[in-house]
Motif scaffolding. Structure first.
Motif, PDB file in Angstrom:
ATOM      1  N   GLY A 147       0.719  -1.117   0.084  1.00  0.00           N
ATOM      2  CA  GLY A 147       0.031   0.189  -0.186  1.00  0.00           C
ATOM      3  C   GLY A 147       0.975   1.437   0.009  1.00  0.00           C
ATOM      4  N   ARG A 148       2.092   1.424   0.236  1.00  0.00           N
ATOM      5  CA  ARG A 148       2.920   2.275   0.274  1.00  0.00           C
ATOM      6  C   ARG A 148       4.009   2.610  -0.842  1.00  0.00           C
ATOM      7  NH1 ARG A 148       2.749  -0.505   4.655  1.00  0.00           N
ATOM      8  NH2 ARG A 148       4.922  -1.556   4.099  1.00  0.00           N
ATOM      9  N   ALA A 149       4.564   3.408  -1.165  1.00  0.00           N
ATOM     10  CA  ALA A 149       5.261   3.898  -2.137  1.00  0.00           C
ATOM     11  C   ALA A 149       6.796   3.384  -1.716  1.00  0.00           C
ATOM     12  CB  ALA A 149       5.346   5.427  -2.420  1.00  0.00           C
ATOM     13  N   ASN A 150       7.304   2.945  -2.714  1.00  0.00           N
ATOM     14  CA  ASN A 150       8.707   2.276  -2.397  1.00  0.00           C
ATOM     15  C   ASN A 150       9.630   2.446  -3.332  1.00  0.00           C
ATOM     16  OD1 ASN A 150      10.829   0.638  -1.720  1.00  0.00           O
ATOM     17  ND2 ASN A 150       9.680  -0.894  -0.691  1.00  0.00           N
ATOM     18  N   PRO A 151      10.908   3.015  -3.628  1.00  0.00           N
ATOM     19  CA  PRO A 151      11.827   2.862  -4.709  1.00  0.00           C
ATOM     20  C   PRO A 151      11.718   1.766  -5.408  1.00  0.00           C
ATOM     21  CG  PRO A 151      12.649   4.395  -3.175  1.00  0.00           C
ATOM     22  CD  PRO A 151      11.553   3.451  -2.558  1.00  0.00           C
ATOM     23  N   ASN A 154       1.933   8.958  -8.474  1.00  0.00           N
ATOM     24  CA  ASN A 154       1.318   8.697  -7.350  1.00  0.00           C
ATOM     25  C   ASN A 154       0.919   7.155  -7.066  1.00  0.00           C
ATOM     26  OD1 ASN A 154      -0.725   9.268  -5.373  1.00  0.00           O
ATOM     27  ND2 ASN A 154      -2.421   9.665  -6.431  1.00  0.00           N
ATOM     28  N   VAL A 155       1.048   6.724  -5.977  1.00  0.00           N
ATOM     29  CA  VAL A 155       0.844   5.223  -5.753  1.00  0.00           C
ATOM     30  C   VAL A 155      -0.613   5.030  -4.904  1.00  0.00           C
ATOM     31  CG1 VAL A 155       1.429   3.121  -4.600  1.00  0.00           C
ATOM     32  CG2 VAL A 155       3.457   4.802  -5.626  1.00  0.00           C
ATOM     33  N   PRO A 156      -1.464   4.737  -5.733  1.00  0.00           N
ATOM     34  CA  PRO A 156      -3.044   4.788  -4.999  1.00  0.00           C
ATOM     35  C   PRO A 156      -2.971   3.416  -4.096  1.00  0.00           C
ATOM     36  CG  PRO A 156      -2.900   4.081  -7.455  1.00  0.00           C
ATOM     37  CD  PRO A 156      -1.551   4.492  -7.131  1.00  0.00           C
ATOM     38  N   PRO A 157      -3.976   3.581  -2.909  1.00  0.00           N
ATOM     39  CA  PRO A 157      -3.895   2.393  -2.095  1.00  0.00           C
ATOM     40  C   PRO A 157      -4.529   1.272  -2.986  1.00  0.00           C
ATOM     41  CG  PRO A 157      -5.330   4.481  -1.498  1.00  0.00           C
ATOM     42  CD  PRO A 157      -4.506   4.666  -2.680  1.00  0.00           C
ATOM     43  N   LEU A 158      -4.068   0.167  -2.492  1.00  0.00           N
ATOM     44  CA  LEU A 158      -4.620  -0.866  -3.277  1.00  0.00           C
ATOM     45  C   LEU A 158      -6.156  -1.452  -2.866  1.00  0.00           C
ATOM     46  CD1 LEU A 158      -1.560  -3.309  -2.684  1.00  0.00           C
ATOM     47  CD2 LEU A 158      -2.045  -1.990  -4.792  1.00  0.00           C
ATOM     48  N   THR A 159      -6.824  -2.051  -3.910  1.00  0.00           N
ATOM     49  CA  THR A 159      -8.134  -2.429  -3.752  1.00  0.00           C
ATOM     50  C   THR A 159      -7.853  -3.873  -3.056  1.00  0.00           C
ATOM     51  OG1 THR A 159      -8.328  -3.667  -5.943  1.00  0.00           O
ATOM     52  CG2 THR A 159      -9.103  -1.311  -5.478  1.00  0.00           C
ATOM     53  N   GLU A 160      -8.983  -4.344  -2.683  1.00  0.00           N
ATOM     54  CA  GLU A 160      -8.800  -5.777  -2.038  1.00  0.00           C
ATOM     55  C   GLU A 160      -8.617  -6.994  -3.119  1.00  0.00           C
ATOM     56  OE1 GLU A 160      -8.642  -8.403   0.974  1.00  0.00           O
ATOM     57  OE2 GLU A 160      -8.990  -6.506   1.355  1.00  0.00           O
ATOM     58  N   GLU A 161      -8.924  -6.643  -4.404  1.00  0.00           N
ATOM     59  CA  GLU A 161      -8.752  -7.712  -5.236  1.00  0.00           C
ATOM     60  C   GLU A 161      -7.402  -7.486  -5.765  1.00  0.00           C
ATOM     61  OE1 GLU A 161     -10.183  -7.482  -9.861  1.00  0.00           O
ATOM     62  OE2 GLU A 161     -11.799  -7.558  -8.446  1.00  0.00           O
ATOM     63  N   LEU A 214       7.821 -14.874   2.599  1.00  0.00           N
ATOM     64  CA  LEU A 214       6.660 -14.866   1.870  1.00  0.00           C
ATOM     65  C   LEU A 214       5.663 -14.443   2.907  1.00  0.00           C
ATOM     66  CD1 LEU A 214       4.777 -15.322  -0.348  1.00  0.00           C
ATOM     67  CD2 LEU A 214       4.862 -17.803   0.473  1.00  0.00           C
ATOM     68  N   ILE A 215       5.509 -14.979   4.119  1.00  0.00           N
ATOM     69  CA  ILE A 215       4.484 -14.672   5.149  1.00  0.00           C
ATOM     70  C   ILE A 215       4.774 -12.954   5.345  1.00  0.00           C
ATOM     71  CG2 ILE A 215       3.943 -14.953   7.347  1.00  0.00           C
ATOM     72  CD1 ILE A 215       4.837 -17.876   6.971  1.00  0.00           C
ATOM     73  N   GLU A 216       5.918 -12.516   5.691  1.00  0.00           N
ATOM     74  CA  GLU A 216       6.129 -11.232   5.920  1.00  0.00           C
ATOM     75  C   GLU A 216       5.502 -10.294   4.751  1.00  0.00           C
ATOM     76  OE1 GLU A 216      10.315 -10.784   6.493  1.00  0.00           O
ATOM     77  OE2 GLU A 216      10.191 -11.573   8.507  1.00  0.00           O
ATOM     78  N   LYS A 217       5.981 -10.724   3.452  1.00  0.00           N
ATOM     79  CA  LYS A 217       5.315  -9.787   2.365  1.00  0.00           C
ATOM     80  C   LYS A 217       3.976  -9.720   2.175  1.00  0.00           C
ATOM     81  CE  LYS A 217       5.932  -7.224  -1.166  1.00  0.00           C
ATOM     82  NZ  LYS A 217       6.756  -6.157  -0.821  1.00  0.00           N
ATOM     83  N   GLU A 218       3.302 -11.163   2.594  1.00  0.00           N
ATOM     84  CA  GLU A 218       1.913 -11.133   2.472  1.00  0.00           C
ATOM     85  C   GLU A 218       1.230 -10.571   3.316  1.00  0.00           C
ATOM     86  OE1 GLU A 218       1.024 -15.472   2.275  1.00  0.00           O
ATOM     87  OE2 GLU A 218       0.730 -15.511   0.399  1.00  0.00           O
ATOM     88  N   ALA A 219       1.715 -10.466   4.630  1.00  0.00           N
ATOM     89  CA  ALA A 219       1.162  -9.467   5.627  1.00  0.00           C
ATOM     90  C   ALA A 219       1.342  -7.999   5.490  1.00  0.00           C
ATOM     91  CB  ALA A 219       1.965  -9.744   7.074  1.00  0.00           C
ATOM     92  N   ASP A 220       2.513  -7.667   4.801  1.00  0.00           N
ATOM     93  CA  ASP A 220       2.666  -6.269   4.517  1.00  0.00           C
ATOM     94  C   ASP A 220       1.637  -5.750   3.257  1.00  0.00           C
ATOM     95  OD1 ASP A 220       4.286  -3.861   4.812  1.00  0.00           O
ATOM     96  OD2 ASP A 220       5.844  -4.383   3.356  1.00  0.00           O
ATOM     97  N   ILE A 221       1.503  -6.772   2.251  1.00  0.00           N
ATOM     98  CA  ILE A 221       0.393  -6.555   1.045  1.00  0.00           C
ATOM     99  C   ILE A 221      -0.963  -6.399   1.631  1.00  0.00           C
ATOM    100  CG2 ILE A 221      -0.863  -7.417  -0.780  1.00  0.00           C
ATOM    101  CD1 ILE A 221       2.029  -8.951  -1.663  1.00  0.00           C
ATOM    102  N   LEU A 222      -1.269  -7.222   2.573  1.00  0.00           N
ATOM    103  CA  LEU A 222      -2.742  -7.187   2.883  1.00  0.00           C
ATOM    104  C   LEU A 222      -2.943  -6.270   4.073  1.00  0.00           C
ATOM    105  CD1 LEU A 222      -3.367 -11.012   3.518  1.00  0.00           C
ATOM    106  CD2 LEU A 222      -4.166  -9.720   1.522  1.00  0.00           C
ATOM    107  N   LYS A 223      -2.028  -5.637   4.702  1.00  0.00           N
ATOM    108  CA  LYS A 223      -2.097  -4.459   5.744  1.00  0.00           C
ATOM    109  C   LYS A 223      -2.458  -3.325   5.034  1.00  0.00           C
ATOM    110  CE  LYS A 223       1.563  -2.813   7.526  1.00  0.00           C
ATOM    111  NZ  LYS A 223       2.859  -2.833   8.308  1.00  0.00           N
ATOM    112  N   VAL A 224      -3.753  -2.711   5.409  1.00  0.00           N
ATOM    113  CA  VAL A 224      -4.282  -1.444   5.052  1.00  0.00           C
ATOM    114  C   VAL A 224      -3.860  -0.367   5.672  1.00  0.00           C
ATOM    115  CG1 VAL A 224      -6.630  -0.485   4.383  1.00  0.00           C
ATOM    116  CG2 VAL A 224      -6.456  -2.986   4.419  1.00  0.00           C
TER     117      VAL A 224
END
Length: 182
Positions: free
Chosen positions: A27-31, A98-105, A172-182
């Motif tokens: 959900g966050r901008a990252n270079p 501009n990095v928009p917030p991610l949708t659930e999909e 993988l678990i860390e990345k998935e948690a990062d992706i799913l965190k709103v």
């Protein structure tokens, strides 16, 4: 192939999987989201980070300041045509994304991509294990090492493989948690 070589090769595979994870959007901008972007610059495919300074002024924006202003439109075009789905804004000196917030999909989609990268990393680790075990078996067949030594070496290789696969799983678990965190 020595245990150090096997471990070194496995470490490289885990690092490659980690780099792939870093290119997945959260959900966050990252270079590092732009790491896979290459720009056609003077006839050569050049990595974006070789052509510009990439920074994140805030959590939703990536700023790209090219070293050569002549490459500004080329960089903008490369980002726009990439599979990242970003729309670059060019003000003549700096490109802002501009990095928009991610949708659930999209979050679920990115989790699938992360799983695919993890699986590629694990396949790579298993290939290294297979090669190492084949070499050990050849040594045993040539009577250079005993059957017990061969079994011990194969066990060591398997333990290394298990350890590195667990590390990929942890990433993988860390990345998935990062992706799913709103």
């Amino acid at each position: 192939m020595s245990n150090q070589e096997v471990e070194s090769n496995m470490r490289k595979s885990v690092d490659a999987a980690q780099r792939n994870f870093n290119t997945i959007r959260t959900g966050r901008a990252n270079p590092s989201l732009l790491d896979r972007i290459n720009v056609e610059y003077y006839g050569a495919d050049t990595p974006l980070k070789s052509l510009a300074t990439i920074s994140t002024p805030d959590s939703q924006t990536i700023a790209i300041q090219p070293f050569d202003l002549g490459s500004l439109t080329l960089i903008e075009k490369s980002i726009a045509t990439s599979d990242l789905g970003f729309t670059p804004n060019n003000d003549g000196k700096i490109i802002r994304i501009n990095v928009p917030p991610l949708t659930e999909e999209r979050r679920k989609e990115f989790c699938k991509i992360a799983s695919k990268y993890a699986e590629e990393g694990k396949v790579s680790l298993r290939n290294i294990r297979r090669e190492a075990i084949e070499k050990i078996k050849k040594l045993e067949k040539a009577a250079e090492i005993s059957e017990d030594q061969s079994r011990d070496e194969q066990d060591k290789v398997q333990k290394l493989t298990d350890r590195f696969i667990a590390e990929v799983e942890k990433h993988l678990i860390e990345k998935e948690a990062d992706i799913l965190k709103v």
